[in-house]
Design a protein around this motif. Structure first.
Motif, PDB file in Angstrom:
ATOM      1  N   PHE A 118       1.000   5.467  -8.493  1.00 54.84           N
ATOM      2  CA  PHE A 118      -0.094   6.369  -8.855  1.00 54.84           C
ATOM      3  C   PHE A 118      -0.382   6.345 -10.361  1.00 54.84           C
ATOM      4  O   PHE A 118      -1.535   6.453 -10.766  1.00 54.84           O
ATOM      5  CB  PHE A 118       0.259   7.799  -8.426  1.00 54.84           C
ATOM      6  CG  PHE A 118      -0.892   8.764  -8.535  1.00 54.84           C
ATOM      7  CD1 PHE A 118      -1.911   8.769  -7.582  1.00 54.84           C
ATOM      8  CD2 PHE A 118      -0.968   9.655  -9.590  1.00 54.84           C
ATOM      9  CE1 PHE A 118      -2.972   9.655  -7.684  1.00 54.84           C
ATOM     10  CE2 PHE A 118      -2.035  10.543  -9.693  1.00 54.84           C
ATOM     11  CZ  PHE A 118      -3.036  10.540  -8.740  1.00 54.84           C
ATOM     12  N   TYR A 143      -4.456   3.214  -5.151  1.00 60.09           N
ATOM     13  CA  TYR A 143      -5.302   4.338  -5.582  1.00 60.09           C
ATOM     14  C   TYR A 143      -6.499   3.820  -6.384  1.00 60.09           C
ATOM     15  O   TYR A 143      -6.475   3.831  -7.623  1.00 60.09           O
ATOM     16  CB  TYR A 143      -4.466   5.329  -6.397  1.00 60.09           C
ATOM     17  CG  TYR A 143      -3.331   5.916  -5.596  1.00 60.09           C
ATOM     18  CD1 TYR A 143      -3.561   6.944  -4.677  1.00 60.09           C
ATOM     19  CD2 TYR A 143      -2.033   5.427  -5.716  1.00 60.09           C
ATOM     20  CE1 TYR A 143      -2.523   7.461  -3.915  1.00 60.09           C
ATOM     21  CE2 TYR A 143      -0.994   5.941  -4.948  1.00 60.09           C
ATOM     22  CZ  TYR A 143      -1.248   6.957  -4.061  1.00 60.09           C
ATOM     23  OH  TYR A 143      -0.221   7.459  -3.307  1.00 60.09           O
ATOM     24  N   PRO A 197       0.828  -1.198   0.000  1.00 55.83           N
ATOM     25  CA  PRO A 197       0.000   0.000   0.000  1.00 55.83           C
ATOM     26  C   PRO A 197       0.873   1.264   0.000  1.00 55.83           C
ATOM     27  O   PRO A 197       2.075   1.159   0.295  1.00 55.83           O
ATOM     28  CB  PRO A 197      -0.794  -0.126   1.297  1.00 55.83           C
ATOM     29  CG  PRO A 197       0.017  -1.011   2.177  1.00 55.83           C
ATOM     30  CD  PRO A 197       0.818  -1.899   1.271  1.00 55.83           C
ATOM     31  N   PRO A 198       0.355   2.461  -0.270  1.00 56.27           N
ATOM     32  CA  PRO A 198      -1.058   2.710  -0.566  1.00 56.27           C
ATOM     33  C   PRO A 198      -1.431   2.365  -2.002  1.00 56.27           C
ATOM     34  O   PRO A 198      -0.573   2.336  -2.885  1.00 56.27           O
ATOM     35  CB  PRO A 198      -1.157   4.225  -0.358  1.00 56.27           C
ATOM     36  CG  PRO A 198       0.191   4.753  -0.710  1.00 56.27           C
ATOM     37  CD  PRO A 198       1.161   3.704  -0.278  1.00 56.27           C
TER      38      PRO A 198
END
Lengths: 262, 253
Positions: A147, A45, A42-43
């Protein structure tokens, strides 16, 4: 004297190209491995993933659907013409279905989506690289691979089997339209022949191919875009490289997968 | 007790292929200080910033943050207290202006609610002189000066303790450049932040700097308080700040 020198130059050139190819393969493999490693760290999206599913999956539907429709129709005509030489015109429904589902659906779908999506990913990420948006992501405590890359790759791997599944249905329908309207097949006979000869493995092998092609076209688009050179020329080069490389790799992977499922 | 520099560069080396860009940079920035780095194009100013941020990895030498080697600190924690204004603003063109400004809050591990994030973005936009209507536009709909302001709002969105400005006035008209310079000075003083600015613009140096460092040939050629710059006798600095074509710095004609 001149001949050995020419031969040596040719060998050196082949050697350089081979080394460059191996280096490139290694870099792409490392890039893919790093991307996959973020799958378990993680993180994540999810909003980005949904956004990319829409862009890569939903907006590619018209392209894949139209390709499948015309391919199915053309295939029915070709098989009918070929089958007539052996008095085997009745094989049209089953061969159209098998041809679309096992081979043409995933391959043509993969190539069409590669043209549409690999290029757009490479151009988008390339522009982001050139305008320092990727560096900006880093300074905003956001890992660009997590991302930008992972959501695109995941979305393509999920969307491609769905796209190809829908394309299969439309392709078979294209064959059905030509078969019933142009070649004189009865509607019920055409549908029964299609269903009777089609096996589950025909469909699953095509969908597995689609997922692999989705991975290839997205990771290649991301790789060339992420490592784009400077300026408009660099972005243009990245886009061309992405489409050409993804298309060749899809065709090569198709052969290997067909061997595996044979 | 001797104060520990907020950022310290020790014998920093960085090459790209055969091109040695940094050949031993030594520099200290004290907490709350505004350092402006000047130097000609290609002298390694941007590369120095990228090495501090970890976007580029130095070949040799070290970057110390609060006296600790940057490779051993929690990089995410450092970046959380950090803001940067890029030369071209580097706004995400697929997002609205407010989403750019509140990017960190929207994509944090525990994201802020969208309404709260939007309000925060609007307050930061107003701090840099932009109206609330700007919040719902895309970056491409803004002028270069407005994009710079949005970039500035994004850089200060989390009230960082360290801010970098990369050519903040490049491509702006003199009036807008003056506005941006004043904003930078105000924000840095108001927040008590440590700031590093890289620029070619001597007006920026006058308005923003506490200390100045001049890079040349991949090294720090001159460093000192901004007040000492005009009386300094270094011929490289003298040629640069007075914009002379002749002198020790080679120019192409």
């Amino acid at each position: 004297m001149l001949l050995p020198r020419l031969a040596l130059g040719l060998l050196a050139s082949i050697g350089r190209s081979t080394l460059e190819l191996l280096r490139g393969t290694g870099r792409v493999a490392m890039f893919a491995a790093v991307t996959i490693s973020h799958l378990v760290r993680p993180p994540w999206y999810p909003t980005e993933l949904l956004h990319q599913l829409l862009r890569i999956g939903y907006f590619s539907l018209p392209v894949v659907g139209l390709t499948a429709l015309f391919t199915g129709g053309a295939l029915a005509l070709q098989i009918y013409a070929g089958g007539a030489r052996f008095n085997a015109e009745t094989v049209v429904p089953s061969i159209v279905a098998i041809g679309i589902v096992r081979e043409l659906g995933p391959v043509l779908g993969g190539l069409m989506v590669a043209g549409r999506v690999s290029s757009s990913i490479a151009a988008e990420l390339g522009t982001m690289r050139v305008t320092e948006q990727i560096d900006a992501l880093t300074t905003l405590s956001t890992n660009p691979v997590k991302f930008l890359i992972l959501p695109r790759v995941l979305a393509a791997v999920i969307a491609m089997p769905v796209l190809v599944g829908v394309g299969d249905v439309i392709g078979v329908f294209g064959g059905y339209l030509v078969g019933t309207e142009r070649l004189g097949f009865q509607s019920t006979t055409y549908i029964l022949n299609t269903i009777d000869f089609l096996q589950v493995t025909d469909v699953t092998s095509g969908l597995v191919k689609a997922a692999v092609f989705g991975f290839i076209l997205s990771i290649i688009g991301c790789y060339f875009g992420y490592h784009s050179g400077r300026g408009a020329r660099g972005v243009g080069q990245a886009t061309t490289n992405a489409v050409v490389t993804a298309s060749i790799l899809i065709l090569a992977a198709n052969y290997l997968l067909t061997e595996a499922f044979f | 007790m001797v104060a520990v520099p907020k950022i310290e560069l020790v014998d920093l080396h960085k090459s790209f292929g055969n091109n040695a860009v940094l050949t031993g940079i030594n520099l200290r920035v004290m907490p709350g200080e505004s350092l402006v780095i000047i130097g000609g194009s290609g002298t390694g100013k941007s590369v120095t910033l990228k090495c501090i941020l970890g976007i580029e990895r130095q070949d040799r030498g070290g970057v110390l943050i609060d006296g600790r080697d940057s490779t051993t600190i929690d990089r995410r924690a450092f970046l959380r207290s950090f803001g940067m204004l890029f030369q071209g603003a580097a706004l995400f063109d697929s997002m609205l202006v407010w989403q750019n400004v509140a990017f960190r809050h929207l994509h944090a591990r525990r994201p802020m609610k969208r309404t709260a994030a939007r309000e925060l973005a609007i307050s930061k936009l107003s701090r840099v002189g932009l109206s609330a209507e700007t919040a719902d536009l895309f970056p491409a709909e803004l002028s270069g000066g407005m994009q710079k302001r949005v970039g500035l709002a994004r850089a200060i969105a989390t009230d960082p303790s360290v801010i970098f400005f990369d050519e903040p006035t490049a491509g702006l008209d003199p009036i807008m450049a003056g506005v941006i310079n004043d904003l930078i000075r105000e924000l840095v003083s108001e927040m008590g932040a440590t700031a590093i600015t890289i620029t070619h613009d001597m007006t920026t140096v006058d308005r923003v700097a506490d200390h100045v460092a001049m890079l040349h040939g991949g090294q720090v050629r001159w460093t000192g308080p901004v007040a000492d710059m005009t009386t300094a006798t270094d011929p490289w600095l003298d040629q640069f700040i007075n914009g002379r074509a002749t002198g020790p710095i080679e120019t192409l004609r």
